[in-house]
Structure formats: structure tokens, C-alpha cells
Design a protein around this motif. Structure first.
Motif, short mmCIF file in Angstrom:
data_model
loop_
_atom_site.label_atom_id
_atom_site.label_comp_id
_atom_site.label_asym_id
_atom_site.label_seq_id
_atom_site.Cartn_x
_atom_site.Cartn_y
_atom_site.Cartn_z
N THR A 283 12.50 15.94 6.60
CA THR A 283 12.62 15.36 5.27
C THR A 283 13.03 16.37 4.21
O THR A 283 13.15 16.02 3.03
N SER B 248 4.88 12.91 0.65
CA SER B 248 5.72 13.95 0.06
C SER B 248 6.85 13.32 -0.74
O SER B 248 7.30 12.21 -0.44
N ASP B 249 7.27 14.04 -1.75
CA ASP B 249 8.45 13.64 -2.52
C ASP B 249 9.65 14.48 -2.10
O ASP B 249 10.66 14.52 -2.79
N GLY B 250 9.55 15.14 -0.97
CA GLY B 250 10.62 15.99 -0.48
C GLY B 250 10.44 17.45 -0.86
O GLY B 250 11.17 18.30 -0.38
N THR C 43 6.85 18.73 -2.56
CA THR C 43 5.42 18.97 -2.44
C THR C 43 4.82 18.02 -1.42
O THR C 43 5.22 16.87 -1.31
N TYR D 203 1.32 16.16 -0.19
CA TYR D 203 0.02 15.75 -0.70
C TYR D 203 -0.82 15.17 0.43
O TYR D 203 -0.31 14.47 1.31
N LEU E 132 0.05 7.80 -5.74
CA LEU E 132 1.26 8.60 -5.61
C LEU E 132 2.51 7.74 -5.72
O LEU E 132 3.49 8.12 -6.36
N LEU E 133 2.48 6.59 -5.08
CA LEU E 133 3.65 5.70 -5.13
C LEU E 133 3.91 5.22 -6.55
O LEU E 133 5.06 5.17 -7.00
N GLY F 230 5.59 7.76 -8.61
CA GLY F 230 6.93 8.17 -8.18
C GLY F 230 6.96 9.42 -7.35
O GLY F 230 8.00 10.01 -7.11
N GLN F 231 5.79 9.85 -6.84
CA GLN F 231 5.73 11.11 -6.08
C GLN F 231 5.82 10.90 -4.58
O GLN F 231 6.14 11.81 -3.84
N GLY F 232 5.49 9.71 -4.11
CA GLY F 232 5.50 9.47 -2.68
C GLY F 232 6.80 8.84 -2.21
O GLY F 232 7.10 7.69 -2.49
N VAL F 233 7.61 9.62 -1.51
CA VAL F 233 8.87 9.12 -0.97
C VAL F 233 8.68 8.70 0.47
O VAL F 233 9.25 7.72 0.93
#
Length: 221
Positions: free
Chosen positions: A121, A150-152, A154, A156, A167-168, A171-174
Motif C-alpha cells: 500500500t 492506514s492512510d498510506g 501513518t 494506526y 478514522l474513516l 478521512g485517515q483510514g484508506v
């Protein structure tokens, strides 16, 4: 939030980039929410099926490099590089000379598979290294209920569905990795592969579904 520079090597064999700020040691997850792991702050042979059913505990078994590769889908080149650079070292036995074999624990193999997914990722090697240290410090119970998001950049740790939602929504959870699912996948793959007893060096032969069916039929008869 400062993050590490992404690695250019998709297989984890490129040189690591230095993060723009020091990486903090991983902290245990708490009920306060998700924990950022990357920057802010699981002959006389016998059947592996017998071992899996309780005859031998998982900490009594080790797995050689080729077996770890087969169970995780990584190449031996990746395995060797990660061991030599200290990203994922075998916790049972390191290679100590020509002809010697590394021996990985079950926990090590789970971590190997998680590292493979994180690298795919684009997460930086520096952040993955910190996540690996965190995973190694956690027990089976903790890992079974853990989700890595992860957002790519960081990584978590989420220990509850609420953490994932937070997280979602932020906007941090991809993408997410359910560590418990990875654990079960590795467990199933290793049950069909050879293992080695840590104390005696005895080979434990992997059991295939057909072999287990035959054993059950024999017992029923």
C-alpha cells in the motif's frame, strides 16, 4: 502530522528513507481511540494437524524460510533482505553461517504477512518498522482483535469498531488489515506445511485435508 518519506521499493528491498521527524516508540492502544504507530503515538515425524489440535503449542514449533515464504506469499529474496536489515528477524534461530537455516515462530510468520500487505500500500519502511515493533510486543489475544488502518503513510492500531469509524470519518483510514483474519489465514496455510519442533528439531509433517478426512474415517470405523 509529520510522517516518514515513502519507500521506493515495493518489495521492501530499497533503501529506507529517513522520517522528517523522529519516530516515537509505539504506545499501547487505549479506549481513548486509535493509536498511530508510524509516527505519533501480533524417520519419526508427526502431523502438523496434531500440533494444531493441541498436541503441540504454537510456541513449540518453528518454520524454516521456504515454509514462511509459502505461507505468506513473499519471495525468499524479500525474506532474506528483511532478516538482514532487521525489519523482520526470526525470533527462534538466525542464520549463523553457510548452510544454516533461519527458524521463524508462528508469530513471526503472521508479522511477515502483515508487512507484505503494508508494503503493497506504499507505507514507508520506517513506519512499518515501528509497527513491527508494536506487533511483536502484543500477545495473541491483543492481535486477534486488532485492526491496522492506514492512510498510506501513518499506520494506526484500532482495537474496537468505534476506533475504525473514527478514522474513516476523519478521512485517515484508506485501508484496513484485520490482524485476526491474517492470523487464521497463516494458521491454515502452515497446517499444510512442514514445521520443526523447537526443542528436538523433529520434523512435523503438514497435514492435507484428504489426510485428515482419512484419519477421521479410520477413527469412525
Amino acid at each position: 502530522m509529520e510522517v516518514g518519506v515513502r519507500s521506493t521499493g515495493g518489495d521492501g528491498t530499497a533503501a529506507e528513507s529517513s522520517p522528517s521527524s523522529p519516530v516515537s516508540p509505539p504506545q499501547p492502544a487505549s479506549s481513548a481511540g486509535p493509536t498511530a504507530l508510524g509516527t505519533a503515538a501480533p524417520d519419526g515425524t508427526r502431523s502438523a494437524g496434531d500440533a494444531a489440535s493441541g498436541d503441540l503449542a504454537s510456541d513449540q514449533l518453528g518454520y524454516r524460510g521456504p515454509t514462511a515464504c509459502a505461507a505468506t506469499g513473499i519471495t525468499y529474496r524479500q525474506l532474506d533482505y528483511w532478516a538482514r536489515t532487521g525489519l523482520v528477524e526470526p525470533s527462534i534461530r538466525s542464520a549463523y553461517g553457510s548452510g544454516s537455516q533461519r527458524l521463524y515462530s508462528f508469530h513471526d510468520v503472521v508479522v511477515l504477512k502483515i508487512v507484505k500487505r503494508l508494503l503493497g500500500t506504499g507505507v514507508s519502511l520506517q513506519n512499518i518498522r515501528t509497527a513491527v515493533e508494536h506487533l511483536r510486543a502484543r500477545g495473541k489475544t491483543d492481535l486477534a482483535r486488532m485492526t491496522l488502518m492506514s492512510d498510506g503513510a501513518t499506520v494506526y492500531e484500532c482495537s474496537s469498531p468505534d476506533d475504525v469509524v473514527d478514522l474513516l470519518q476523519g478521512g485517515q483510514g484508506v485501508f484496513g488489515i484485520a490482524v485476526g483474519v491474517v492470523w487464521r489465514d497463516v494458521e491454515g496455510a502452515l497446517s499444510a506445511l512442514h514445521a520443526e519442533r523447537v526443542d528436538t528439531g523433529e520434523t512435523i509433517v503438514g497435514s492435507h485435508p484428504g489426510d485428515e478426512l482419512a484419519r477421521r474415517r479410520n477413527r469412525a470405523g
